[in-house]
Design a protein around this motif. Structure first.
Motif: not given
Length: 636
Positions: A172-173, A178-179, A197-199, A212-213
């Motif tokens: 997923g994205v 942040v991690s 975010g976006g990774s 992370l979500h």
């Protein structure tokens, strides 16, 4: 050791203890004193039969079942006939009794089988631990509470929550958080990967620090972790030619030696060349030695170990047939972008005009490109150390594909190629560097130029040196890029040849030509990113996909999948393949060599049943230990 193996081990230990006691009783003359002659022989027969049946009853049952199915000729049949035959020698009163040897053959055969089972189990356990990436659950936020659900229940587009210490269950994205991700199970790489975010994140990685979500982009069954596990599980189905040869060899060899042993036991005494008991014993010894278990188990175990060892480095081999082909590769063909280079544009040089500061050139270019998401624009903005202030920019637009124009702080800024400069009448300076050249001008005044290029990977040159050192004759690059760019990369990393400005179909033709030039059994490997190189990956003898984390096309088209983007792993993969094949042939030569020698000695009546035990179990032990070396790989 699992429960079944423990029971098996305990049964063998009990049989060995009883065997040792009976041996002491038999050798010390207790049976002779108690039962006299020939009663001591029959007593010995009964006593040795006890450890024999305890240790080998399952072998006897297996042999009987196989005979009923019409598939008699295997090692269980050989052991059954040879050991029952040894006990049956009691009917020849003029010979020494051979019940001890019969019981010993079965005992040590079972010890060997147990060790083989343990060795295979250890290899499988090692691989399963390394590939223990299958997630047990996924976290879904329902009414403010995290609920654990089966990953199969998660739909594409759902947002899952991955807490620190948990594995990412589905590709997923990141939408929030942040991690750092531990990707070692997939890539063999120990350095954590930063995500925000976006990774993009792929299943199987371990979330190390922050929560992370993640919005899922694939169903669980099509995610990276599922594809990899399926690949590893199916690897054993694709056998190497050597492995298939051993299987076919055993099918022909086993009945051949059975009939040879029968002829050895029957024909000489019929021709008056000696006593029946002597020749029957030779035939039985011949049978024990002939058991092909050392070959049948050690060769597949060697390939299995090689595949497992490669997986520890993030190198997934789809079958032992590809491992065997990889060991014969003498030509390696590379795609350029994303394989030998990073596949992203980076600012490699800034050449300011006289009296102009480098930072000033980069600042004007970054602001002119403020609203562009073109890869070149992104690389310029990334290289700029400061923050791009979009409020300083107005009237930004592209200029007929030649660059961009914008007003920055009220001044006209042009950023683009030489045609853009010529259209606006700006006198520019030519650049002798290879790459994309962006000229920068402000209000008609030339400030200098920025050179942007796809940077060669850090370990690309070392990879070519390592491949040449390993015996690869030609390292070739195929690229759709300009000839001058290709020539620069080829020179920098030491390639033997290159072909530039190729369309995808041209790459297939180039590979066909290179394949036609292969001689003496040499093979060709093609290394690409697996996204636009699928036709060439399929056409090569061995297709190797680079940096395939999350790339469906790579996993589908390639025979060998490198889970990170390091070309140095190509040399590692070839080293593992060649080491595995050396071990395979060592085992074949050793096992056959020792067996042929002892078979000849048995036929001549020189080898006894005890030497036959070594010829079977001892050779199998040594071959298996040698095969397990394939699991050991250097992670450096």
């Amino acid at each position: 050791m699992n429960k079944k193996q423990r029971k098996w081990r305990n049964r063998i230990l009990i049989a060995l203890a009883i065997f040792a006691v009976v041996m002491v009783i038999d050798e010390t003359g207790v049976l002779g004193a108690a039962f006299g002659k020939p009663g001591d022989v029959y007593a010995s027969f009964v006593l040795f039969l006890i450890p024999y049946l305890i240790a080998g009853y399952d072998v006897l049952i297996k042999a009987a079942r196989n005979i009923r199915r019409g598939d008699a000729f295997d090692e269980a049949f050989l052991m059954t006939v040879a050991t029952i035959g040894a006990f049956a020698m009691v009917i020849f009163p003029d010979t020494d009794p051979h019940m001890a040897e019969g019981a010993a053959v079965m005992l040590f055969y079972q010890v060997g089988e147990l060790f083989q089972s343990y060795a295979v189990g250890q290899s499988r356990k090692s691989i399963s631990e390394l590939m223990d990436i299958a997630p047990d659950y996924a976290n879904i936020d329902r009414d403010g509470k995290l609920v654990e659900v089966d990953p199969d229940e998660v739909q594409v587009g759902d947002v899952i929550v991955v807490k620190p210490g948990e594995r990412v269950p589905i590709d997923g994205v990141v939408v929030d958080g942040v991690s750092q991700l531990d990707t070692a199970a997939l890539t063999g790489e120990s350095v954590p990967r930063h995500v925000e975010g976006g990774s993009e994140v792929i299943s199987g990685c371990i979330n190390m620090t922050g929560m992370l979500h993640v919005r899922t982009t694939k169903p669980f069954g099509e995610s990276t972790v599922s594809r990899i596990l399926e690949l590893v599980e199916n690897a054993s189905e694709k056998k190497a030619r050597t492995e298939n040869f051993i299987t076919r060899f055993a099918r022909i060899y086993t009945p051949a030696v059975v009939f040879a042993a029968l002829a050895l036991a029957v024909l000489p005494p019929l021709l008056g060349l000696g006593a029946w008991s002597d020749w029957i014993l030779r035939g039985l010894t011949f049978l024990v030695v002939s058991c092909p278990c050392a070959l049948v188990i050690s060769v597949p175990l060697s390939f299995f170990g090689g595949i497992g060892g490669a997986s520890r480095l993030g190198i997934l081999v789809k079958g032992s047939n590809y491992l065997e082909l990889l060991a014969k590769v003498d030509t390696v063909v590379f795609d350029k972008t994303g394989t030998l280079t990073n596949g992203t544009f980076d600012v490699v040089a800034i050449r300011p005009a006289d009296g102009i500061d480098e930072s000033g050139v980069l600042e004007q270019a970054a602001h002119a490109e403020a609203f562009s998401d073109h890869p070149i624009a992104l690389s310029v903005k990334q290289a700029f150390a400061g923050a791009v202030d979009e409020t300083r920019v107005a009237d930004a637009h592209e200029e007929s594909g030649h660059g961009v124009a914008a007003r920055v702080d009220g001044r006209q800024v042009l950023v683009g190629n030489d045609k853009l400069m010529a259209e606006h009448g700006v006198a520019y300076r030519d650049c002798d560097m290879v790459g994309t050249v962006l000229h920068v001008a402000v209000d008609g005044r030339y400030l200098g130029h920025i050179v942007i290029a796809d940077v060669v990977k850090d370990d690309a040159a070392q990879t070519i040196r390592d491949l040449h050192a390993a015996g690869v004759k030609r390292c070739v690059m195929l690229t759709g890029d300009r000839a001058d760019v290709a020539a620069s990369v080829a020179s920098e990393i030491g390639l033997d040849e290159f072909h530039a400005q190729l369309l995808p179909e041209d790459k297939v033709d180039a590979v066909e030509t290179l394949l036609a030039g292969e001689a003496n059994g040499g093979k060709l490997a093609f290394v690409g990113d697996g996204i636009n190189d699928a036709p060439v990956l399929t056409r090569a003898d061995v297709g190797i996909a680079m940096g395939a984390m999350g790339s469906d096309a790579a996993i589908e088209a390639a025979d060998v999948v490198l889970m990170d983007d390091k070309p140095s792993n190509i040399a590692h993969a070839m080293h593992i393949a060649r080491k595995t094949m050396r071990i395979v042939w060592q085992n074949i030569v050793f096992a056959l060599g020792v067996k042929i020698i002892i078979l000849l000695l048995a036929a001549l009546g020189i080898a006894n049943m005890w030497l036959a035990v070594f010829g079977d179990v001892g050779v199998a032990f040594i071959a298996i230990l040698n095969a397990m070396r394939a699991m050991r790989v250097d992670k450096s």
